[in-house]
Write a protein that holds these residues in place. Structure first.
Motif, PDB file in Angstrom:
ATOM      1  N   ASP A 155      45.530  47.263  32.360  1.00  0.00           N
ATOM      2  CA  ASP A 155      44.212  46.816  33.358  1.00  0.00           C
ATOM      3  C   ASP A 155      43.092  46.488  32.735  1.00  0.00           C
ATOM      4  O   ASP A 155      42.262  45.572  32.888  1.00  0.00           O
ATOM      5  CB  ASP A 155      44.134  47.604  34.491  1.00  0.00           C
ATOM      6  CG  ASP A 155      43.447  47.051  35.880  1.00  0.00           C
ATOM      7  OD1 ASP A 155      43.141  45.676  35.712  1.00  0.00           O
ATOM      8  OD2 ASP A 155      43.668  47.835  37.087  1.00  0.00           O
ATOM      9  N   LEU A 192      47.932  44.079  42.310  1.00  0.00           N
ATOM     10  CA  LEU A 192      46.646  44.106  41.378  1.00  0.00           C
ATOM     11  C   LEU A 192      46.210  43.008  40.732  1.00  0.00           C
ATOM     12  O   LEU A 192      47.103  42.124  40.340  1.00  0.00           O
ATOM     13  CB  LEU A 192      46.795  45.246  40.032  1.00  0.00           C
ATOM     14  CG  LEU A 192      47.444  46.645  40.667  1.00  0.00           C
ATOM     15  CD1 LEU A 192      47.449  47.594  39.585  1.00  0.00           C
ATOM     16  CD2 LEU A 192      45.976  47.291  41.425  1.00  0.00           C
ATOM     17  N   SER A 193      45.130  42.761  40.664  1.00  0.00           N
ATOM     18  CA  SER A 193      44.415  41.275  40.076  1.00  0.00           C
ATOM     19  C   SER A 193      45.101  41.473  38.506  1.00  0.00           C
ATOM     20  O   SER A 193      45.084  42.324  37.714  1.00  0.00           O
ATOM     21  CB  SER A 193      42.952  41.238  39.892  1.00  0.00           C
ATOM     22  OG  SER A 193      42.539  41.506  41.192  1.00  0.00           O
ATOM     23  N   HIS A 228      39.032  42.997  31.658  1.00  0.00           N
ATOM     24  CA  HIS A 228      38.928  43.414  33.056  1.00  0.00           C
ATOM     25  C   HIS A 228      37.426  42.981  33.472  1.00  0.00           C
ATOM     26  O   HIS A 228      36.519  43.073  32.661  1.00  0.00           O
ATOM     27  CB  HIS A 228      39.088  45.106  33.335  1.00  0.00           C
ATOM     28  CG  HIS A 228      39.148  45.322  34.560  1.00  0.00           C
ATOM     29  ND1 HIS A 228      37.743  45.352  35.484  1.00  0.00           N
ATOM     30  CD2 HIS A 228      39.859  45.714  35.467  1.00  0.00           C
ATOM     31  CE1 HIS A 228      37.994  45.734  36.517  1.00  0.00           C
ATOM     32  NE2 HIS A 228      39.450  45.807  36.821  1.00  0.00           N
ATOM     33  N   GLN A 258      41.737  49.396  41.756  1.00  0.00           N
ATOM     34  CA  GLN A 258      40.639  48.324  41.607  1.00  0.00           C
ATOM     35  C   GLN A 258      39.496  49.048  41.774  1.00  0.00           C
ATOM     36  O   GLN A 258      38.393  48.698  40.926  1.00  0.00           O
ATOM     37  CB  GLN A 258      40.950  47.049  42.387  1.00  0.00           C
ATOM     38  CG  GLN A 258      41.994  46.341  42.042  1.00  0.00           C
ATOM     39  CD  GLN A 258      42.053  44.934  42.978  1.00  0.00           C
ATOM     40  OE1 GLN A 258      41.156  44.360  43.119  1.00  0.00           O
ATOM     41  NE2 GLN A 258      43.256  44.374  43.362  1.00  0.00           N
ATOM     42  N   GLY A 317      37.358  50.156  38.032  1.00  0.00           N
ATOM     43  CA  GLY A 317      36.281  49.333  38.085  1.00  0.00           C
ATOM     44  C   GLY A 317      34.901  49.967  37.855  1.00  0.00           C
ATOM     45  O   GLY A 317      34.047  49.678  37.083  1.00  0.00           O
TER      46      GLY A 317
END
Length: 393
Positions: A51, A68-69, A86, A264, A268
Motif C-alpha cells: 500500500d 483498497l485504493s 501512497h 485507508q 494514511g
C-alpha cells in the motif's frame, strides 16, 4: 453483557495494538568516527508495503485488492510507471525527484509463518536468523556494529523511553531515561482496555493510572507540533539535534501500523507521521543531511489480499523506505516476484526475494567501511549479503 468470547477477542486485539503502541517508542544514539550518519526507524505494527509503494503495474494487484485504493487512479503518485507512492507520502515526492528517496520491495527478515508482532520485532531488532528461539535472541545489530568500531564511544549511546530498544542492547553500555512524550489513548482504545481489564483489579488500576498520566501531558509540550504527527516531529527533531553534534547513529520507532481494519485511515495516518519525521530530519539536519542515510523498516509485511474488514492481515514480504542525501534515490530496489497465481508466498503473501538485513548491511559497509565478513558473521549472523544493490552514492 461482556462474554468470554468478547474478552478473548478483545485481548487478541489488545495484543496486536500493544505492539504498535506509542508507549513502546524509544530512541537510541551512538557516536562513531567519521561524518556519515545512520538513522534507523522501526515501524512497529507491520507496515503494508504494497500500500505504501503500490505495484499498480502488476495486473494481479487489482484482483487482490478490490476495495483498497490502487495506483494513480486511486490517488497515489506515479513513480516509474509500475510503482506508485501512497497519497499520504506525497510530501516526500520532492525527495524522490531529487534522488534522496528510495524503496526496497519484496523484502523480509528471516521470520516466517507465525506472524507475531512481538517476535517479529524482536527478530528485526536482533538482526539474527531463525537458528535460535525468539526468547534466546540476545543483543541488537546496531550494538554489534558498535562493538566492531574500536573508536566508537559507546558510553554516549542512549536509550530514551519507557522501554529499551533491543536494536542497541548488548555489551556496548547504554544510558537510559524516560521521554517527555504524549501517552494519549483514543476513546475507542480506552473502551477496549476498560473491557479487557474489567475483572482484573491490578491491570484495571494500572491502566487507569496510565491514562491519567497521558492526559496530564498537554500538546504545547510537543515542541510546538500539533496533530497526529506531533510525536514523530518531536522524535525526529531531537534525533537531529544529536546528529548535528557528536552522534552518528540514531534509532527510534514509530507505532500504529497494524491495519487489520479500516486500512485507508490507519495507514494514511501512519504514513503521514513517517513523512513528517523524514522531512523534519531533512530540515533540521541542514548540511548534514547530505551525509545521512535513513532506513525505515518493519517487522513483516501484510497479506496480498484485503480482508473483509477493509484491511489486511499479518503477512511476510513487505517494503523498506530509504532516505537521505547519501542515498541513491529515485529507484525502487529489488526483484519483483509478481502477484499472479502461484507467485505468492503460501498463496497469501508477497514473496520475499531478498533479506532486509542485506540492505542494512550494505548501508553499514558504505557508511562505516564495515567488513563484509563481519556483517555476515557477527552483526547479522547467517546473512548472505549478496551483490551490492548500490543504494548509496
Amino acid at each position: 453483557m461482556i462474554t468470554r468470547r468478547f474478552l478473548l477477542k478483545s485481548a487478541t486485539l489488545a495484543a496486536c495494538s500493544a505492539a504498535a503502541h506509542p508507549w513502546l517508542s524509544t530512541m537510541t544514539f551512538a557516536s562513531v568516527p567519521g561524518d556519515n550518519r545512520l538513522v534507523v526507524i522501526v515501524l512497529r505494527g507491520a507496515m503494508d508495503g504494497m500500500d505504501a509503494v503500490q505495484p499498480y503495474g502488476d495486473k494481479g494487484l487489482r484482483a487482490l485488492r478490490t476495495g483498497l485504493s490502487v495506483g494513480p487512479q486511486g490517488g497515489a503518485h506515479d513513480l516509474d510507471g509500475f510503482f506508485a507512492l501512497h497519497q499520504d507520502l506525497g510530501d516526500l515526492l520532492p525527495l524522490w525527484q531529487a534522488g534522496e528517496l528510495a524503496f526496497a520491495h519484496a523484502i523480509a527478515t528471516p521470520y516466517r509463518d507465525k506472524r507475531s508482532h512481538f517476535d517479529g520485532q524482536d527478530l528485526l531488532e536482533a538482526g539474527t536468523g531463525n537458528d535460535l528461539p525468539i526468547d534466546q535472541q540476545k543483543g541488537g545489530w546496531l550494538n554489534r556494529l558498535l562493538q566492531d568500531m574500536p573508536n566508537a564511544r559507546a558510553e554516549t549511546a542512549y536509550s530514551v523511553g519507557t522501554e529499551e530498544m533491543l536494536i542497541l542492547s548488548g555489551k556496548a553500555h547504554a544510558l537510559s531515561w524516560a521521554p517527555d512524550a504524549r501517552l494519549s489513548l483514543s476513546p475507542q482504545a480506552r473502551l477496549l482496555l476498560t473491557d479487557v481489564y474489567h475483572d482484573d483489579a491490578l491491570f484495571r488500576e494500572a491502566a487507569a493510572d496510565a491514562e491519567a498520566i497521558g492526559g496530564s501531558l498537554p500538546e504545547d509540550r510537543m515542541m510546538g507540533a500539533k496533530g497526529p504527527s506531533a510525536d514523530a516531529v518531536k522524535l525526529a527533531t531531537f534525533a537531529a539535534s544529536r546528529l548535528n553534534g557528536d552522534t552518528r547513529i540514531a534509532a527510534f520507532s514509530l507505532a500504529g501500523w497494524d491495519s487489520h481494519a479500516r486500512q485507508q485511515q490507519v495507514i494514511g495516518r501512519s504514513l503521514g507521521q513517517l513523512s513528517a519525521a523524514i522531512l523534519t530530519l531533512r530540515e533540521a539536519l541542514g548540511a548534514n543531511w547530505a551525509r545521512t542515510t535513513v532506513l525505515a523498516m518493519t517487522e513483516f509485511g501484510r497479506t496480498a489480499r484485503e480482508n473483509g474488514s477493509a484491511g489486511t492481515d499479518h503477512g511476510t514480504g513487505g517494503a523498506m523506505l530509504m532516505a537521505g542525501g547519501a542515498v541513491r534515490g529515485g529507484t525502487v530496489y529489488g526483484d519483483w516476484p509478481g502477484l499472479a497465481e502461484g507467485q505468492l508466498y503460501q498463496d497469501r503473501d508477497l514473496m520475499p526475494t531478498r533479506d532486509v538485513r542485506a540492505y542494512a548491511g550494505w548501508a553499514m559497509r558504505g557508511l562505516f567501511g564495515t567488513e563484509a565478513g563481519h556483517i555476515e558473521g557477527t552483526i547479522f549472523p547467517g546473512l548472505d549479503l549478496g551483490p551490492d544493490p548500490g543504494i548509496l552514492r
